[in-house]
Motif scaffolding. Structure first.
Motif, PDB file in Angstrom:
ATOM      1  N   LEU A 183      11.671  -2.624   1.424  1.00  0.00           N
ATOM      2  CA  LEU A 183      11.147  -2.416   1.088  1.00  0.00           C
ATOM      3  C   LEU A 183       9.765  -2.603   0.082  1.00  0.00           C
ATOM      4  CD1 LEU A 183       8.360  -0.634   2.211  1.00  0.00           C
ATOM      5  CD2 LEU A 183       9.524   1.249   1.112  1.00  0.00           C
ATOM      6  N   SER A 184       9.308  -3.607  -0.277  1.00  0.00           N
ATOM      7  CA  SER A 184       8.044  -3.530  -1.960  1.00  0.00           C
ATOM      8  C   SER A 184       8.259  -3.258  -2.841  1.00  0.00           C
ATOM      9  CB  SER A 184       7.246  -4.394  -1.247  1.00  0.00           C
ATOM     10  OG  SER A 184       6.896  -3.846  -1.339  1.00  0.00           O
ATOM     11  N   ASP A 185       8.475  -2.894  -3.767  1.00  0.00           N
ATOM     12  CA  ASP A 185       7.807  -1.705  -4.289  1.00  0.00           C
ATOM     13  C   ASP A 185       6.790  -1.321  -4.306  1.00  0.00           C
ATOM     14  OD1 ASP A 185      10.512  -1.909  -5.744  1.00  0.00           O
ATOM     15  OD2 ASP A 185       9.791  -2.950  -7.971  1.00  0.00           O
ATOM     16  N   ALA A 186       5.777  -2.085  -4.247  1.00  0.00           N
ATOM     17  CA  ALA A 186       4.206  -1.611  -4.215  1.00  0.00           C
ATOM     18  C   ALA A 186       4.401  -1.110  -3.312  1.00  0.00           C
ATOM     19  CB  ALA A 186       3.192  -3.229  -4.259  1.00  0.00           C
ATOM     20  N   ASN A 187       4.758  -1.466  -1.929  1.00  0.00           N
ATOM     21  CA  ASN A 187       4.964  -0.757  -0.809  1.00  0.00           C
ATOM     22  C   ASN A 187       5.297   1.028  -1.044  1.00  0.00           C
ATOM     23  OD1 ASN A 187       2.921  -2.337   0.759  1.00  0.00           O
ATOM     24  ND2 ASN A 187       4.783  -3.353   1.683  1.00  0.00           N
ATOM     25  N   ALA A 188       6.166   0.478  -1.556  1.00  0.00           N
ATOM     26  CA  ALA A 188       6.552   2.706  -1.426  1.00  0.00           C
ATOM     27  C   ALA A 188       6.043   3.173  -1.985  1.00  0.00           C
ATOM     28  CB  ALA A 188       8.107   1.741  -2.613  1.00  0.00           C
ATOM     29  N   GLN A 189       5.619   2.607  -3.637  1.00  0.00           N
ATOM     30  CA  GLN A 189       4.697   3.313  -3.976  1.00  0.00           C
ATOM     31  C   GLN A 189       3.519   3.305  -3.378  1.00  0.00           C
ATOM     32  OE1 GLN A 189       5.367   4.238  -8.432  1.00  0.00           O
ATOM     33  NE2 GLN A 189       3.618   5.688  -6.890  1.00  0.00           N
TER      34      GLN A 189
END
Length: 221
Positions: free
Chosen positions: A28-34
């Motif tokens: 999971l990308s950092d952006a999607n995790a955020q």
């Protein structure tokens, strides 16, 4: 950095230890995790609210068989709340503020002494959870990179869709007119998306995929 939101409801059976093995975010990308972290406080409040709804004093107005069904649903909702707490532990802290007091007020305001209306609002709330999650769980959306997280949320949606049908049927059996049920759905949807306005762009990003797919506010369960 915005601090993690406290629980909207105190659950007496909520364990301090939610599991030794942390959930895996996969690729999971950092952006999607955020983006997921920013939406999580709403989901957690919803599940905590539902534990109260399906195990509260208004159950006195239903028969013994229905009470057994509602107890099973309350167990489902507690399991969801515990799983979401495990998810919170592996996600970053939210960097957008959902109004915690507003969320708690929204969910507590759903409670009413009128049993039929109570169950209609529960159906509307669980329908809203399906409405919120379904677009981000498409096979080609961002959460496909985190299979364990996606499967956990899919399990919640499946349970909630079943809960909607049970709560809806109970509301109608207790005398709520179908037209009023539709009005409850519309009212909850309107209030919900006003509350979620700060995180809606993130939900849209989570729903993005190779095949165009638009986050819908009109999913019918």
């Amino acid at each position: 950095m915005i601090s993690r939101a406290p629980h909207c409801f105190l659950l007496r059976s909520f364990p301090k230890d939610t599991g030794d093995v942390p959930l895996q975010l996969g690729q999971l990308s950092d952006a999607n995790a955020q983006d997921l972290a920013n939406a999580l406080p709403f989901l957690a409040c919803g599940e905590e609210s539902a534990v109260h709804a399906f195990s509260g004093s208004l159950l006195r107005d239903i028969d013994a068989n229905e009470k057994e069904v509602m107890a099973v649903i309350a167990d489902d909702e507690l399991r969801h709340a515990i799983w979401l707490e495990r998810l919170r532990q592996v996600l970053p802290a939210p960097n957008l503020a959902l109004p915690v007091d507003g969320m708690a007020h929204f969910f507590k305001r759903l409670l009413t002494r009128k049993a039929a209306l109570h169950f209609a609002r529960v159906a509307a709330l669980d329908r809203a959870v399906c409405q919120l999650l379904s677009p981000i769980l498409h096979a080609h959306a961002g959460l496909a990179a985190a299979p364990e997280i996606r499967e956990g949320l899919l399990s919640i949606v499946r349970d909630e869709a079943r809960h909607v049908q049970i709560a809806k049927a109970t509301a109608l059996r207790l005398g709520l007119p179908a037209q009023e049920l539709d009005q409850v759905y519309r009212m909850i949807d309107k209030q919900l998306w006003l509350l979620l306005a700060p995180v809606e762009p993130g939900l849209r990003r989570l729903a993005q995929q190779e095949v165009a797919y638009e986050l819908s506010h009109e999913i019918v369960v």
